[in-house]
Motif scaffolding. Structure first.
Motif, short mmCIF file in Angstrom:
data_model
loop_
_atom_site.label_atom_id
_atom_site.label_comp_id
_atom_site.label_asym_id
_atom_site.label_seq_id
_atom_site.Cartn_x
_atom_site.Cartn_y
_atom_site.Cartn_z
N MET A 1 39.55 40.36 42.67
CA MET A 1 39.75 41.53 41.85
C MET A 1 38.73 41.50 40.72
SD MET A 1 43.17 43.01 40.10
CE MET A 1 43.61 41.75 38.95
N LYS A 2 38.09 42.63 40.48
CA LYS A 2 37.07 42.73 39.44
C LYS A 2 37.69 42.41 38.08
CE LYS A 2 33.35 45.51 37.78
NZ LYS A 2 32.22 46.13 38.32
N GLY A 3 36.97 41.60 37.30
CA GLY A 3 37.45 41.22 35.98
C GLY A 3 38.28 39.95 35.99
N SER A 4 38.78 39.56 37.13
CA SER A 4 39.57 38.34 37.25
C SER A 4 38.62 37.18 37.48
CB SER A 4 40.54 38.47 38.42
OG SER A 4 41.22 37.25 38.62
N ARG A 5 38.77 36.12 36.73
CA ARG A 5 37.88 34.97 36.85
C ARG A 5 38.70 33.70 37.01
NH1 ARG A 5 34.98 38.82 36.86
NH2 ARG A 5 33.11 39.22 35.66
N LYS A 176 26.87 48.58 51.61
CA LYS A 176 27.65 49.15 50.50
C LYS A 176 29.14 49.21 50.82
CE LYS A 176 23.92 51.80 48.51
NZ LYS A 176 23.50 51.01 47.43
#
Length: 178
Positions: A1-5, A176
């Motif tokens: 998930m974007k932003g999850s690190r 893409k």
């Protein structure tokens, strides 16, 4: 998930910065010892149960004896007249890191290649953890593809990404949809 690190720098998060000078002393004297080709008494720098965690081709060694028998002795048999040149060293509490090269003569069998007598460079990176004046962990990356290339073996069979740098190949365009 974007932003999850994933959690970062877990091993060095609680480093004790007051240990920096001791770590520097241990690492600098250890490198001098290695340049003197010491094996039998290298326990002066490494804890008895230390871990040496190498990349593929190096393997993992647990304990001083395994490191001596399964890395130091065979490596010195394959490469003589060896000198270690750290190009950079960093110290932070119990932690140290370096990158550089060893300059050596290929004087014994190495990864199936009989001695060539060639003078080569062996590039590396090391990361150490020092506790109570001894190295307890050593993560290492040795650039074996570069070593083998100097000895006439291309482990990438001409498919290395250097071809992109030379313009011999064009990078693929990412899909893409992926």
């Amino acid at each position: 998930m974007k932003g999850s690190r994933p959690e970062q720098a877990v091993l060095s998060r609680d480093t004790d910065m007051s240990k920096t000078d001791e770590t520097k002393r241990v690492i600098e004297t250890m490198v001098d010892g290695l340049n003197d080709h010491r094996i039998a008494d290298i326990g002066e720098f490494f804890s008895e149960g230390f871990r040496w965690l190498g990349n593929t081709g190096c393997g993992t060694k647990t304990g001083l004896k395994e490191f001596q028998d399964n890395w130091q002795k065979p490596f010195q048999a394959a490469f003589s007249e060896k000198i270690c040149v750290d190009e950079a060293r960093l110290y932070m509490g119990e932690w140290a890191a370096a990158f550089g090269r060893q300059e050596a003569t290929h004087s014994g069998a190495f990864m199936g290649i009989e001695p060539t007598g060639k003078r080569i460079q062996i590039r590396y990176m090391d990361f150490w953890k020092v506790v109570d004046g001894k190295i307890v962990d050593n993560w290492v990356m040795v650039d074996f593809p570069h070593v083998l290339a100097q000895l006439g073996r291309d482990v990438f069979n001409g498919e290395g990404w250097e071809a992109f740098d030379r313009g011999d190949r064009q990078p693929p365009v990412p899909d893409k949809a992926a």
